[in-house]
Structure formats: structure tokens, C-alpha cells
Design a protein around this motif. Structure first.
Motif, PDB file in Angstrom:
ATOM      1  N   UNK A 484       0.848  -1.186   0.000  1.00  0.00           N
ATOM      2  CA  UNK A 484       0.000   0.000   0.000  1.00  0.00           C
ATOM      3  C   UNK A 484       0.887   1.241   0.000  1.00  0.00           C
ATOM      4  N   UNK A 485       0.704   2.071  -1.030  1.00  0.00           N
ATOM      5  CA  UNK A 485       1.498   3.283  -1.161  1.00  0.00           C
ATOM      6  C   UNK A 485       0.585   4.503  -1.228  1.00  0.00           C
ATOM      7  N   UNK A 486       1.091   5.596  -0.723  1.00  0.00           N
ATOM      8  CA  UNK A 486       0.400   6.858  -0.830  1.00  0.00           C
ATOM      9  C   UNK A 486       1.306   7.887  -1.464  1.00  0.00           C
ATOM     10  N   UNK A 487       0.706   8.965  -1.998  1.00  0.00           N
ATOM     11  CA  UNK A 487       1.478   9.999  -2.667  1.00  0.00           C
ATOM     12  C   UNK A 487       1.562  11.256  -1.809  1.00  0.00           C
ATOM     13  N   UNK A 488       2.804  11.713  -1.618  1.00  0.00           N
ATOM     14  CA  UNK A 488       3.030  13.012  -0.986  1.00  0.00           C
ATOM     15  C   UNK A 488       3.329  13.988  -2.115  1.00  0.00           C
ATOM     16  N   UNK A 489       2.385  14.901  -2.353  1.00  0.00           N
ATOM     17  CA  UNK A 489       2.611  15.870  -3.425  1.00  0.00           C
ATOM     18  C   UNK A 489       3.732  16.812  -3.022  1.00  0.00           C
ATOM     19  N   UNK A 490       4.424  17.374  -4.030  1.00  0.00           N
ATOM     20  CA  UNK A 490       5.556  18.243  -3.750  1.00  0.00           C
ATOM     21  C   UNK A 490       5.184  19.413  -2.861  1.00  0.00           C
ATOM     22  N   UNK A 491       3.904  19.836  -2.982  1.00  0.00           N
ATOM     23  CA  UNK A 491       3.450  20.974  -2.171  1.00  0.00           C
ATOM     24  C   UNK A 491       3.240  20.598  -0.713  1.00  0.00           C
ATOM     25  N   UNK A 492       3.218  19.264  -0.412  1.00  0.00           N
ATOM     26  CA  UNK A 492       2.952  18.801   0.954  1.00  0.00           C
ATOM     27  C   UNK A 492       4.190  18.220   1.639  1.00  0.00           C
ATOM     28  N   UNK A 493       5.341  18.496   1.056  1.00  0.00           N
ATOM     29  CA  UNK A 493       6.567  17.960   1.661  1.00  0.00           C
ATOM     30  C   UNK A 493       7.056  18.831   2.795  1.00  0.00           C
ATOM     31  N   UNK A 494       6.975  20.141   2.623  1.00  0.00           N
ATOM     32  CA  UNK A 494       7.521  21.054   3.633  1.00  0.00           C
ATOM     33  C   UNK A 494       6.732  22.361   3.615  1.00  0.00           C
ATOM     34  N   UNK A 495       6.791  23.048   4.776  1.00  0.00           N
ATOM     35  CA  UNK A 495       6.148  24.363   4.850  1.00  0.00           C
ATOM     36  C   UNK A 495       6.882  25.353   3.956  1.00  0.00           C
ATOM     37  N   UNK A 496       8.168  25.125   3.735  1.00  0.00           N
ATOM     38  CA  UNK A 496       8.939  25.966   2.831  1.00  0.00           C
ATOM     39  C   UNK A 496       8.686  25.530   1.392  1.00  0.00           C
TER      40      UNK A 496
END
Length: 598
Positions: A484-496
Motif C-alpha cells: 500500500x502506497x500513498x502519494x506526498x505531493x511536492x506541495x505537501x513535503x515542507x512548509x517551505x
């Protein structure tokens, strides 16, 4: 002085002059070029010796022509060879060395003649033979005349003293040709006649291999030579006599024929052994299974020796139930040990047809019963195509896993994303087609569909831990549990702000993220590392978190586009395809001539 006295004096002077001229002419007649004359040493110089032979001028002899132990002293008389009476300096040309040679030559000629025997010492090797010293004269011994058998190393004869027969004397060139072989053969002639008188066909005789040719070997029977033809060396295949015998080998052979007029003896080696074809049908009935060794591989089949002297042919069409064999070398090599079944025997022509595939059942005939649909099987990944992987379930039975049957949770673009060559996997049988020799397997069907319980196990807002499995330009895939894999969008990686995903994440990195979306129907999970830092009571899903996770956008396809670039670099050999691969090339004609199948 009066006129009468002058006349007398002139007559006396003329008489003296005539006498001197007569003596000079007689002196000239006594010296002949090319003869040996006696001279006296009158002066010894550093490199030369001045010799007076009684001619009007002296001659020089090089000191190198004297033996190192020979005494050189003034007034000593020596014999020299008169080469020329005068050279360009008016000197007599003399040679002591040539005088010695001439004297030795005259001695040999006086005591020897062609056909006579003389003793000599082998001095050195030259092209084509050896030089033999015979009483100071060099004679030529041809290599073919050294012995009755070829001498591999002529240097072994150097320094040896033998008796020789003089074959030829050329007095003009002062050449002598000698032979040792002639004397050896003469000494054996009497023994040969005795042997020919008593030898008979059918006798067993001991002999030594004298010489090997392409058609056989000559055997020395201690007095006469017999021919052992290659066809009489063994009951089986003999490609060259050197495979059976070697020079110098002692053998027991049978006398096959004797021609006393031509002094020819025919010998046989295989006749001293049992003929393996006599009761071949009784010992190897059709249908019997035997063990053998591959002796020769031809394009149309392999010759297998089932016992010494008995070979059979396994045609390419009889090598495998499941493989279309283009040439025998694809299956067996010379020296391989194989099991075969006797298919037919032709005793008169000494031919046996053998089969390799008959040693085992046709696996596809029982495949449907052995592997019913829905059963689980284990196998080894053998090779890949662009659309699937071939798994060897058992020897001769390969099944294919299509890329669509490899994973419940992801879209697989190439089998190398999920499997490795040589890996053992467990699959479920989806279909068996014995007629076309194909089997379809499912990898994901052997596993529980994780999405069946995802909705119950996880909820939006849960914080999970996982491992980064893949990085794309738009984000990273994180495995939160096996399969089971999920996607972390680039916009949700860091507050910066993140320019590149690789600046923040690496493959294999452990991360903690919050679930922001679960879509069981589309088999998608959206994750946010940034949201994991927010307190549970303050967490709320917003549009920013769902960016890149909008309905209809195939995130796995985006990831697959990246993976295709990687997969394209992997090596793939189309020739490795196994049975069931529709892209497998047609083999060349496998049939051989009737004579080949015998």
C-alpha cells in the motif's frame, strides 16, 4: 779480346740462358693448381705463416688453418693445397685446411665406395638432416635416413657414433650422403622374411606403433610392418587414428591378411574385441531406456554412445517436448551424460535412433490436471518481456504473469518494477492451454487485496510512518504498509517552498505523514508530511492538501512515466523467451536427412 774470343763468350752466355729457361719451364710444369704440394715454413707472422714451395714466389697460410695444439716453427715442412700460382700481388695462394680435407677425402675414396659401411660421429644439425664426421670428411645424413621410425628430436643424435651405409659419393662436389636407416633395415630383413614365412591370418601378434597417418597406423611386428587401418581400430566412431593409438604404444593386434609377394600385412585392433553389434537388438530392445555420453554434436542432432563402439542419433525433433530446438548444440554439448530411449535399430547398417524427450512424460498433457485453475504454484522468474514475466513452474513448463496481474495497488509498466530474474515467486494459476502449451499466472491473486481493508484500517487525519519507494517530479510515493502506497505531493513535503523533491527526500528514507485522502475505488491515498506537524485538533483538509490528487488524475501513470525511463535502461534479451511467448521467433528447419536420423 779478339773477335773469336767474343764469339765464344756470347755462345756460352746463350747456352747458360737456354739452360736457365729450360729449368724454369720445368719448374712451372711441376706445379699444378688444385694439387697438394710440400712446402717449408720460412717465416712466422702474427696472423700468417710464409711458406716456400720452391716456386718463384712464396705463399701465405692463415694461422687459423693450423690446429690450436699444432706446433708451428720455421723450417718445418707441411703439405698445402695449391689454389693459384699467382694472385693480384704475385703471391702463391695456399691453404693448409684444404690440403687436409683433400688428403682425408682421398683416404675415404680409396677405402670406401657406395654401398660400403663406415663409422662416423654426428657433429651438428642442418636443414633437412645431420652432418656426420667420417675420418675428417663431413657427410650428410638426411633426416629420413636416421632411423626406420621418424625421429622427433634430431638433436638427441648429436655426439653419437654410429655405423652408416654410404649411399652416394660425388667426387666432383666432394659430397657424401650416408644412411643409418639402410643398415637397420638390412639387419631386419632376415627377421622380416622369417616373420612372413610363419605369420597367418587370425593370429594375435604384439606390435609397436611405428607411424601414424590420416588413414591408419603402421605397426612394427618386430621384423615387418603391418597396416592398422582406421576402420579396423574400433567398432565405434574413430575420426582420426591418433584418437586410439600413439607412436611407441604397444598393442595386441589380429592379423587380417598377408600378401607375401608384396610383403604387406593387414592388421585389426577391433577384431581382438567383442563385436557390440552382434546381439544389439537383444541387449537394447526398442523402448528401453539407457544412459550414454554425447560424442558428437551436429546441427540436426547428437550422436550418443550408449556403450563402447555403439552410437545412436538423437534427432533435434526428439530432444524436447516443450522446446522447438533449432540446433542440437542449444540442448547438449560434447561430453554430456544423457538418458535416452531406443526408438529403432538397424543392425545391418549399424544405426540406432534414440530419443531424449521420451525419457519423461509430456508435461503439457498433464498440466491441466496437475495445475488446476485457482491452484497456487511456486516458480522461478526466468525472463521478461515488455508485457510480462515468464516463470518456470517446473522443467519444461513456463507460465506468464501479465503486468496487469502483478499488483493490486499500482499500475506496473514493466515486470522489472516488481520482479527480478531468478527470484522465486508464488502465483495462482489463471488458465492452462495444453494445446498451445501456455499457462497464465497471477501474482497479485496469490496475495490478499490490501484495499479490501484500507477503509477500515486507515482514516483521513491519521498519522502514519512509511518509506519513500519512488521519487517523481511532482512528488514522492511512500509505502505505509506492504503493498500500500500513498502519494506526498511536492506541495505537501515542507512548509517551505520545494523546487525539487530530491532536495528534501531520498529513496528509502523513513518519513511521517498525515493521511489527507482515501479513495478505495480509485485505489489512492493522499499524504502530507507538512500536515503531520499540525496538531490533531487543528488539522483540517483544505484544497492545498488535495492539490495533485484531483479526481481523474492518474497519479500512478505519472509515476509510471518516470519508471519507464529507468526500466528502458535495463537489459532485455528477446531470445530468452520461454514457451508461451507469442513473440518467440520461429526456429529453422529441424529435420535432417534420412541418413542423419539413422
Amino acid at each position: 779480346m779478339n773477335e773469336e774470343q767474343n764469339t765464344i763468350t756470347e755462345e756460352m752466355l746463350q747456352d747458360d740462358t737456354s739452360a736457365l729457361e729450360k729449368m724454369y719451364e720445368e719448374t712451372l710444369r711441376d706445379f699444378q693448381e688444385g694439387s697438394i704440394v710440400t712446402g717449408k715454413i720460412i717465416d712466422i707472422r702474427p696472423n700468417e705463416v710464409l711458406v716456400d714451395i720452391g716456386y718463384k714466389s712464396e705463399g701465405l697460410v692463415s694461422r687459423e688453418e693450423f690446429d690450436s695444439e699444432e706446433e708451428i716453427e720455421a723450417d718445418r715442412e707441411i703439405e698445402v693445397f695449391l689454389d693459384r700460382l699467382e694472385d693480384e700481388h704475385g703471391m702463391v695462394v695456399l691453404s693448409k685446411h684444404r690440403a687436409d680435407l683433400q688428403r682425408n677425402w682421398n683416404k675415404v675414396i680409396a677405402t670406401c665406395e657406395e654401398g660400403s659401411t663406415i663409422e662416423g660421429n654426428v657433429k651438428r644439425r642442418v636443414k633437412g638432416g645431420l652432418i656426420v664426421d667420417i675420418n675428417g670428411i663431413e657427410a650428410f645424413l638426411p633426416g629420413s635416413q636416421v632411423d626406420v621410425v621418424p625421429v622427433r628430436d634430431l638433436d638427441e643424435c648429436i655426439g653419437q657414433t654410429y655405423e652408416f651405409k654410404i649411399l652416394k659419393i660425388n667426387e666432383e662436389r666432394k659430397n657424401i650422403v650416408v644412411s643409418r636407416r639402410e643398415l637397420i633395415e638390412e639387419s631386419r630383413r632376415e627377421a622380416r622374411q622369417q616373420l612372413l614365412a610363419e605369420i597367418k591370418p587370425g593370429q594375435i601378434r604384439s606390435g609397436r606403433v611405428k607411424n601414424i597417418t590420416d588413414f591408419g597406423a603402421f605397426i612394427d611386428l618386430n621384423g615387418a610392418d603391418g597396416l592398422l587401418h582406421v576402420t579396423d581400430m574400433g567398432w565405434g566412431r574413430v575420426n582420426h587414428p591418433s584418437e586410439v593409438v600413439s607412436v611407441g604404444q604397444e598393442l595386441e593386434v589380429m592379423v587380417l591378411d598377408v600378401n607375401r609377394e608384396k610383403e604387406r600385412i593387414s592388421l585389426g585392433l577391433k577384431q581382438t574385441q567383442r563385436n557390440p553389434w552382434e546381439d544389439i537388438e537383444e541387449r537394447y530392445p526398442v523402448g528401453s531406456r539407457v544412459h550414454g555420453r554425447v560424442m558428437k554434436v551436429a546441427p540436426y542432432g547428437a550422436f550418443v554412445e550408449i556403450e563402447e563402439g555403439v552410437e545412436g542419433l538423437v534427432h533435434v525433433s526428439e530432444m524436447s517436448w516443450t522446446k522447438r530446438v533449432a540446433k542440437a548444440a542449444d540442448v547438449v554439448n560434447e561430453g554430456d551424460e544423457v538418458d535416452v530411449v531406443v526408438l529403432s535399430i538397424n543392425k545391418d547398417e549399424q544405426k540406432i535412433s534414440l530419443g531424449m524427450r521420451q525419457t519423461e512424460a509430456n508435461p503439457w498433457e498433464v498440466a491441466a490436471e496437475t495445475y488446476p485453475i485457482g491452484s497456487r504454484v511456486k516458480g522461478t522468474v526466468r525472463n521478461f518481456t515488455s508485457y510480462g514475466a515468464f516463470v518456470e513452474v517446473e522443467e519444461g513448463i513456463d507460465g506468464m504473469i501479465h503486468v496487469s496481474d502483478m499488483s493490486w495497488t499500482r499500475k506496473v509498466n514493466h515486470p522489472s518494477e516488481v520482479l527480478e530474474k531468478g527470484e522465486e515467486v508464488e502465483c495462482v494459476v489463471l488458465e492452462v492451454d495444453p494445446e498451445n502449451q501456455r499457462m497464465s499466472l497471477g501474482l497479485k491473486q496469490a496475495q490478499e487485496d490490501p484495499w479490501a481493508k484500507i477503509a477500515k484500517k486507515f482514516s483521513v487525519g491519521d498519522i502514519v510512518k512509511g518509506t519513500v519507494t519512488k521519487i517523481a517530479s511532482f512528488g514522492a510515493f511512500v509505502e505505509i504498509e506492504e503493498g500500500v502506497e500513498g502519494l506526498v505531493h511536492i506541495s505537501q513535503i515542507s512548509s517551505d517552498h520545494v523546487e525539487k523533491v530530491r532536495d528534501k527526500l531520498d529513496k528509502g528514507q523513513e518519513v511521517e505523514a498525515r493521511i489527507v485522502k482515501i479513495d478505495p475505488a480509485e485505489r489512492r491515498i493522499g499524504l502530507s508530511i507538512k500536515a503531520a506537524e499540525v496538531a490533531d485538533e487543528d488539522f483540517e483538509v483544505n484544497d492545498e492538501m488535495l492539490e495533485g490528487l484531483r479526481p481523474g488524475e492518474d497519479l500512478v501513470d505519472l509515476a509510471g512515466a518516470f519508471d519507464d525511463a529507468i526500466s528502458s535502461l535495463e537489459e532485455w534479451h528477446p531470445g530468452d523467451k520461454k514457451s508461451g511467448d507469442s513473440e518467440e521467433p520461429e526456429p529453422s528447419d529441424q529435420s535432417g536427412g534420412d541418413e542423419d536420423r539413422g
